[in-house]
Motif scaffolding. Sequence first.
Motif, mmCIF file in Angstrom:
data_model
loop_
_atom_site.group_PDB
_atom_site.id
_atom_site.type_symbol
_atom_site.label_atom_id
_atom_site.label_comp_id
_atom_site.label_asym_id
_atom_site.label_seq_id
_atom_site.Cartn_x
_atom_site.Cartn_y
_atom_site.Cartn_z
ATOM 1 N N LEU A 83 56.473 80.308 16.318
ATOM 2 C CA LEU A 83 57.142 80.302 17.613
ATOM 3 C C LEU A 83 56.149 80.092 18.752
ATOM 4 N N ALA A 84 54.977 80.735 18.632
ATOM 5 C CA ALA A 84 53.981 80.669 19.710
ATOM 6 C C ALA A 84 53.308 79.305 19.803
ATOM 7 N N THR A 85 53.453 78.442 18.766
ATOM 8 C CA THR A 85 52.873 77.100 18.877
ATOM 9 C C THR A 85 53.967 76.046 19.083
ATOM 10 N N ASP A 86 55.045 76.095 18.266
ATOM 11 C CA ASP A 86 56.052 75.032 18.384
ATOM 12 C C ASP A 86 56.824 75.099 19.702
ATOM 13 N N ALA A 87 56.897 76.265 20.331
ATOM 14 C CA ALA A 87 57.560 76.339 21.634
ATOM 15 C C ALA A 87 56.862 75.394 22.622
ATOM 16 N N TRP A 88 55.539 75.347 22.571
ATOM 17 C CA TRP A 88 54.784 74.451 23.477
ATOM 18 C C TRP A 88 55.006 72.997 23.108
ATOM 19 N N ARG A 89 55.093 72.713 21.795
ATOM 20 C CA ARG A 89 55.329 71.327 21.373
ATOM 21 C C ARG A 89 56.706 70.867 21.840
ATOM 22 N N PHE A 90 57.735 71.737 21.665
ATOM 23 C CA PHE A 90 59.096 71.364 22.058
ATOM 24 C C PHE A 90 59.175 71.159 23.574
ATOM 25 N N LEU A 91 58.474 72.011 24.339
ATOM 26 C CA LEU A 91 58.435 71.837 25.795
ATOM 27 C C LEU A 91 57.832 70.474 26.138
ATOM 28 N N GLY A 92 56.822 70.071 25.370
ATOM 29 C CA GLY A 92 56.188 68.768 25.585
ATOM 30 C C GLY A 92 57.141 67.622 25.346
ATOM 31 N N VAL A 93 58.002 67.716 24.313
ATOM 32 C CA VAL A 93 58.983 66.663 24.048
ATOM 33 C C VAL A 93 59.981 66.594 25.200
ATOM 34 N N TYR A 94 60.418 67.782 25.664
ATOM 35 C CA TYR A 94 61.386 67.833 26.763
ATOM 36 C C TYR A 94 60.813 67.172 28.021
ATOM 37 N N LEU A 95 59.574 67.548 28.375
ATOM 38 C CA LEU A 95 58.964 67.006 29.597
ATOM 39 C C LEU A 95 58.574 65.536 29.417
ATOM 40 N N GLY A 96 58.039 65.190 28.236
ATOM 41 C CA GLY A 96 57.596 63.824 27.985
ATOM 42 C C GLY A 96 58.756 62.847 27.937
ATOM 43 N N GLY A 97 59.943 63.331 27.597
ATOM 44 C CA GLY A 97 61.116 62.484 27.541
ATOM 45 C C GLY A 97 61.528 61.944 28.901
ATOM 46 N N ARG A 98 61.017 62.587 29.959
ATOM 47 C CA ARG A 98 61.366 62.154 31.308
ATOM 48 C C ARG A 98 60.402 61.109 31.870
ATOM 49 N N LEU A 99 59.372 60.730 31.094
ATOM 50 C CA LEU A 99 58.335 59.849 31.643
ATOM 51 C C LEU A 99 58.321 58.506 30.922
ATOM 52 N N ARG A 100 58.088 57.413 31.681
ATOM 53 C CA ARG A 100 57.835 56.130 31.053
ATOM 54 C C ARG A 100 56.379 56.101 30.592
ATOM 55 N N ASP A 101 56.059 55.183 29.635
ATOM 56 C CA ASP A 101 54.691 55.253 29.095
ATOM 57 C C ASP A 101 53.655 54.677 30.056
ATOM 58 N N ASP A 102 54.087 54.115 31.213
ATOM 59 C CA ASP A 102 53.086 53.670 32.187
ATOM 60 C C ASP A 102 53.139 54.510 33.463
ATOM 61 N N ALA A 103 53.791 55.687 33.389
ATOM 62 C CA ALA A 103 53.864 56.547 34.573
ATOM 63 C C ALA A 103 52.452 56.991 34.965
ATOM 64 N N PRO A 104 52.105 56.872 36.276
ATOM 65 C CA PRO A 104 50.749 57.224 36.713
ATOM 66 C C PRO A 104 50.384 58.674 36.387
ATOM 67 N N VAL A 105 51.384 59.572 36.392
ATOM 68 C CA VAL A 105 51.091 60.988 36.155
ATOM 69 C C VAL A 105 50.557 61.196 34.727
ATOM 70 N N LEU A 106 50.783 60.233 33.835
ATOM 71 C CA LEU A 106 50.295 60.387 32.460
ATOM 72 C C LEU A 106 48.763 60.388 32.402
ATOM 73 N N VAL A 107 48.105 59.740 33.376
ATOM 74 C CA VAL A 107 46.637 59.827 33.422
ATOM 75 C C VAL A 107 46.228 61.281 33.632
ATOM 76 N N LEU A 108 46.931 61.966 34.553
ATOM 77 C CA LEU A 108 46.639 63.382 34.796
ATOM 78 C C LEU A 108 46.935 64.220 33.554
ATOM 79 N N VAL A 109 48.067 63.932 32.898
ATOM 80 C CA VAL A 109 48.405 64.678 31.680
ATOM 81 C C VAL A 109 47.309 64.485 30.629
ATOM 82 N N ARG A 110 46.816 63.246 30.500
ATOM 83 C CA ARG A 110 45.763 62.985 29.514
ATOM 84 C C ARG A 110 44.462 63.686 29.881
ATOM 85 N N THR A 111 44.109 63.733 31.185
ATOM 86 C CA THR A 111 42.857 64.426 31.541
ATOM 87 C C THR A 111 42.979 65.919 31.255
ATOM 88 N N ILE A 112 44.149 66.516 31.535
ATOM 89 C CA ILE A 112 44.319 67.959 31.267
ATOM 90 C C ILE A 112 44.280 68.222 29.760
#
Lengths: 115, 247
Positions: free
Chosen positions: A22-51
């Motif tokens: 639960l303590a690991t997959d909850a973060w993965r599922f949150l990532g799918v939820y948030l990532g589903g809202r972004l196109r693969d060329d969204a500028p914010v993805l550079v920030l996501v990749r640096t973090i």
Amino acid sequence: MTFSAVDSWWWPFLFILIAGWLATDAWRFLGVYLGGRLRDDAPVLVLVRTIATALVAAVIGNLIIFPSGELADTPLWLRLGAALIGFAAFLLTGQRMIVGIVVAEALLLFGIYSL
Amino acid sequence: MTPSQHVDIQRSRTGWYLAGVRAAFSLPGLILASSFVGFAALAKAAGLTIAQAVFMTGVIWALPAKVVLVGAIMSGSSIFAAAFAVALSSVRLTPMVVALVPELRGSRTRQLTLYLLSHFVAITSWVLAMERVGDVPRDMRTTFYAGLGSTLTLGNMVVVGVVYALSQKLPPEISAALFMLTPIYFLTSLWASAREWATHLAMVMGLVLGPVFHVVLPEFDLLAAGTIGGFSAYAIFSLVQRRRPAT
């Protein structure tokens, strides 16, 4: 409520499910939820990749500076030196991973056996 | 769609799944398996049974989170303290998945597929996918990643079980070398998979800030190093881009 608190075969598995799965997959599922809202060329993805990269790099730094197991018995300068020289060898050979890994491991083992 | 076209798609879907399986049998896969040899030894030393060690490998999968959980079990933490420590060490999975999902998603990908595949996200499969998924046709990317992720996860469950069953105590030198393999491999593969120099800068910052915050803010070291390192690398990158829009 520790790992050995309940004397039954299923308790350790429930413990691993709650404190581990639960303590690991909850973060993965949150990532799918948030990532589903972004196109693969969204500028914010550079920030996501640096973090994401800085977080993984922090794990690496801690594994070298504050290691676990038998690696903790080796001197810090040896681990740091082996990692830095191995990384330099990786860069100098056109980013060949195997070169960096072999150089770092050879230096570490040489250091352990000759100390 | 004619029947023959349908057969073609079926065949190529199996083909791309197998391409993912093959990607797991690679240098990164081999190094990951060696790291799991070290984990099996750690789990055995901590007093876990073989079933618990294999189960933990399958349901958590990310190696740092497992090491944290075994540490919490050994120190006699309560289930809540253990869950909190594992959750803190795993926040990084969210930005990793956020970065990966837009790469994997095709026009007809179901959300459920992405939720199921996200379980396979850990450093090795993430680095391999970010590196190679660009060469896979968009509609086949989830299939490719399913092959890659399932092979790595199931394969290392087998590794943990076999090593646990067979292992005598390893000589300390070999054990130390195995524990060094993971960071040096992550060091080189993370650098090689970076898309832009902002990511290289973020990596250098994370390497330095991780150990610094481990001393200053031990409970939140990864979180602090990741957000501060990531945001500053991005800020520097945007400033330079704005000054030189041509590049």
